[in-house]
Write a protein that holds these residues in place. Structure first.
Motif, mmCIF file in Angstrom:
data_model
loop_
_atom_site.group_PDB
_atom_site.id
_atom_site.type_symbol
_atom_site.label_atom_id
_atom_site.label_comp_id
_atom_site.label_asym_id
_atom_site.label_seq_id
_atom_site.Cartn_x
_atom_site.Cartn_y
_atom_site.Cartn_z
ATOM 1 N N ALA A 13 -1.526 5.370 -0.566
ATOM 2 C CA ALA A 13 -0.359 5.091 -1.419
ATOM 3 C C ALA A 13 -0.637 5.383 -2.892
ATOM 4 O O ALA A 13 0.198 5.969 -3.588
ATOM 5 C CB ALA A 13 0.059 3.636 -1.244
ATOM 6 N N ASP A 14 -1.822 4.982 -3.378
ATOM 7 C CA ASP A 14 -2.113 5.193 -4.810
ATOM 8 C C ASP A 14 -2.313 6.673 -5.123
ATOM 9 O O ASP A 14 -1.892 7.164 -6.169
ATOM 10 C CB ASP A 14 -3.324 4.357 -5.254
ATOM 11 C CG ASP A 14 -4.561 4.590 -4.399
ATOM 12 O OD1 ASP A 14 -4.447 5.192 -3.302
ATOM 13 O OD2 ASP A 14 -5.666 4.189 -4.827
ATOM 14 N N ALA B 169 0.997 8.323 -5.334
ATOM 15 C CA ALA B 169 1.655 7.951 -6.597
ATOM 16 C C ALA B 169 1.037 8.754 -7.747
ATOM 17 O O ALA B 169 1.746 9.273 -8.607
ATOM 18 C CB ALA B 169 1.516 6.450 -6.835
ATOM 19 N N ALA C 283 1.108 3.564 -11.505
ATOM 20 C CA ALA C 283 1.440 2.534 -10.522
ATOM 21 C C ALA C 283 0.740 1.195 -10.773
ATOM 22 O O ALA C 283 1.147 0.177 -10.241
ATOM 23 C CB ALA C 283 1.121 3.042 -9.120
ATOM 24 N N GLU D 257 7.915 1.008 -5.618
ATOM 25 C CA GLU D 257 8.150 1.523 -6.978
ATOM 26 C C GLU D 257 9.165 2.652 -6.899
ATOM 27 O O GLU D 257 9.108 3.469 -5.972
ATOM 28 C CB GLU D 257 6.846 2.080 -7.575
ATOM 29 C CG GLU D 257 5.779 1.036 -7.835
ATOM 30 C CD GLU D 257 6.009 0.211 -9.092
ATOM 31 O OE1 GLU D 257 6.905 0.578 -9.878
ATOM 32 O OE2 GLU D 257 5.312 -0.807 -9.266
ATOM 33 N N HIS E 267 8.427 4.887 -3.735
ATOM 34 C CA HIS E 267 7.072 4.800 -3.161
ATOM 35 C C HIS E 267 6.843 3.406 -2.576
ATOM 36 O O HIS E 267 6.962 2.410 -3.314
ATOM 37 C CB HIS E 267 6.019 5.040 -4.237
ATOM 38 C CG HIS E 267 5.876 6.474 -4.633
ATOM 39 N ND1 HIS E 267 4.724 7.202 -4.390
ATOM 40 C CD2 HIS E 267 6.723 7.324 -5.248
ATOM 41 C CE1 HIS E 267 4.879 8.430 -4.852
ATOM 42 N NE2 HIS E 267 6.085 8.537 -5.379
ATOM 43 N N CYS F 29 4.333 1.194 -2.167
ATOM 44 C CA CYS F 29 2.965 1.133 -2.698
ATOM 45 C C CYS F 29 2.107 0.148 -1.914
ATOM 46 O O CYS F 29 0.906 0.306 -1.804
ATOM 47 C CB CYS F 29 3.004 0.696 -4.156
ATOM 48 S SG CYS F 29 3.843 1.902 -5.187
#
Ligand SMILES: Cc1cc2nc3c(=O)[nH]c(=O)nc-3n(C[C@H](O)[C@H](O)[C@H](O)COP(=O)(O)OP(=O)(O)OC[C@H]3O[C@@H](n4cnc5c(N)ncnc54)[C@H](O)[C@@H]3O)c2cc1C
Length: 399
Positions: free
Chosen positions: A204-205, A208, A215, A363, A370, A372
């Motif tokens: 996920a990060d 992003a 994030a 987000e 996203h 997150c």
């Protein structure tokens, strides 16, 4: 061709979103991109397979709301589509005075979350589960077990049947947001869409970052190691057996889980992972480890939970110590009963100050959304999470 929506990630959150969005808006062009050759290859396919009822979560949180709705929705989905599931019920067992006190608080929390737990009277635990001992226990009847990858296969089938396109073996390597569209790169391929939904779990990060989002968190991987009981013990328990967890930690403790294939697993523990998608016993990724060590949040969260981390690492290295966690409530299990079983890796979203993000986190930018953080019980909660994302998308596109 330009799509209306692109969804990244064929874990249960991405698939639930894709399936519901396509079935709500039949004329919409949706593309699902997944880097693996099949759905549910990561967290969704490496977990305990439990339909959680919503015992532990902060009343009023998205986690509590989605879990309760998700348990009902999951049973309904399985009944409708013939996916194996069983409402086994779950016993939460206290083994000492400190746990007894926490058990009563947890019991109250269950009620606050709208469940109907039942405190067992003395002797009842022995009647329900002759192989389990404890100072006290309560029963949550709503909990059960399921084949989450089986659910994912059906969601993918339904999504395609309703007109959705899915490309497996397609790793997203770049994301650009423009005022009029989203551009998604997968190696040399390029896809365009009005809106992007990212459900990347352990990545996920990074997804992003690809889009240049600030994030404010990093994914720290925690390995959850399991054993399987030898098949001769498959009748050892008839409910799910859980300890009373430490409320300071987001882990539920080593539990005995009847799996949908009839076997029983023990676990998971929660040790530091050194590779986000590494499931074998020895796994290390230079990129993942370097990223983690250079992040202040990693050091802060590790320092905060040092004692727990040391205990978990000892249990991981020393089978007898791991076994002790379960012998507290199931004394008859011996070392020779433990067979190997694949580990799972949890995506834990940690902020720079070392605090773990416990609730779901989504987000948004003008053209992207996203997911997150989708921590446990996101597999149970995937249907309401997908519904919630669809509502957000329909609102922003005015559909
Ligand atoms: C050990 C363990 C036990 C758990 N037990 C339970 C349980 O019993 N019950 C429960 O409800 N929950 C449980 N959970 C939590 C649950 O499994 C997860 O919360 C849920 O599966 C998250 O789903 P997801 O779709 O967000 O992530 P994932 O299943 O990890 O899916 C993310 C997908 O994104 C894809 N992806 C990532 N990057 C890219 C890219 N660049 N390009 C294309 N695709 C990409 C990945 O390949 C993956 O398929 C457990 C989790 C763990 C780890």
């Amino acid at each position: 061709m330009k799509y209306d929506f692109i969804i990244i990630g064929a874990g249960i959150v991405g698939l639930s979103t894709a399936w519901q969005l396509q079935s709500r808006m039949k004329q919409t062009r949706i593309l699902l991109l997944e880097k693996e050759a099949a759905p549910a290859r990561h967290q969704t396919g490496h977990n305990s397979g439990v339909i959680h009822a919503g015992v532990y979560y902060e009343p009023g949180s998205l986690k509590a709301k989605f879990c309760k709705e998700g348990a009902h929705a999951t049973y309904d989905f399985c009944r409708e589509h013939g996916v194996p599931c069983e409402q086994t019920g779950k016993l939460l067992v206290a083994t000492d005075e400190a746990e007894m006190q926490r058990m009563h608080l947890l019991f109250d929390r269950c009620r606050d979350n709208g469940l109907n737990p039942r405190m067992l009277v003395p002797g009842e635990l022995q009647d329900l589960e002759p192989n389990i001992i404890g100072s006290g226990a309560f029963l949550v009847e709503e909990s059960g077990i399921v084949d989450f990858p089986g659910i994912c296969r059906i969601m993918l089938e339904q999504f395609r049947r309703d007109g959705g396109s899915a490309l497996l073996d397609t790793e997203v390597t770049g994301i650009t947001e423009r005022p009029d569209e989203m551009l998604v790169h997968a190696g040399r391929d390029r896809f365009r869409a009005d809106q992007l939904i990212v459900c990347g779990g352990l990545m996920a990060d990074r997804l992003a970052d690809m889009q240049g989002l600030q994030a404010g968190f990093r994914i720290i991987p925690y390995r959850g190691e399991y054993y399987r009981l030898r098949p001769q013990l498959n009748d050892l328990i008839s409910h799910l057996i859980y300890p009373i967890p430490d409320p300071a930690l987001p882990f539920l403790g080593v539990h005995l889980t009847r799996m949908i294939d009839g076997s029983i697993t023990i676990g998971p523990n929660a040790v530091q992972g050194w590779k986000r998608e590494g499931y074998g016993r020895v796994n290390f990724s230079l990129r993942d480890t370097a990223g983690m060590l250079s992040y202040p949040g990693f050091w802060r969260v590790s320092a905060r939970h040092l004692a727990h981390g040391i205990r978990q690492t000892r249990n991981s290295l020393w089978k007898r110590s791991y076994l002790w966690e379960v012998k507290k409530y199931c004394p008859q299990i011996e070392i020779a009963d433990l067979e190997p079983y694949p580990a799972g890796i949890r995506a834990m979203a940690v902020q720079r100050d070392g605090s773990m993000i416990h609730d779901f986190l989504i987000e948004e930018t003008p053209r992207s959304l996203h997911v997150c953080n989708a921590p446990s019980p996101a597999a149970t909660s995937a249907i309401p999470i997908g519904r919630h994302i669809c509502d957000m998308l329909m609102k922003r596109t005015g559909s």
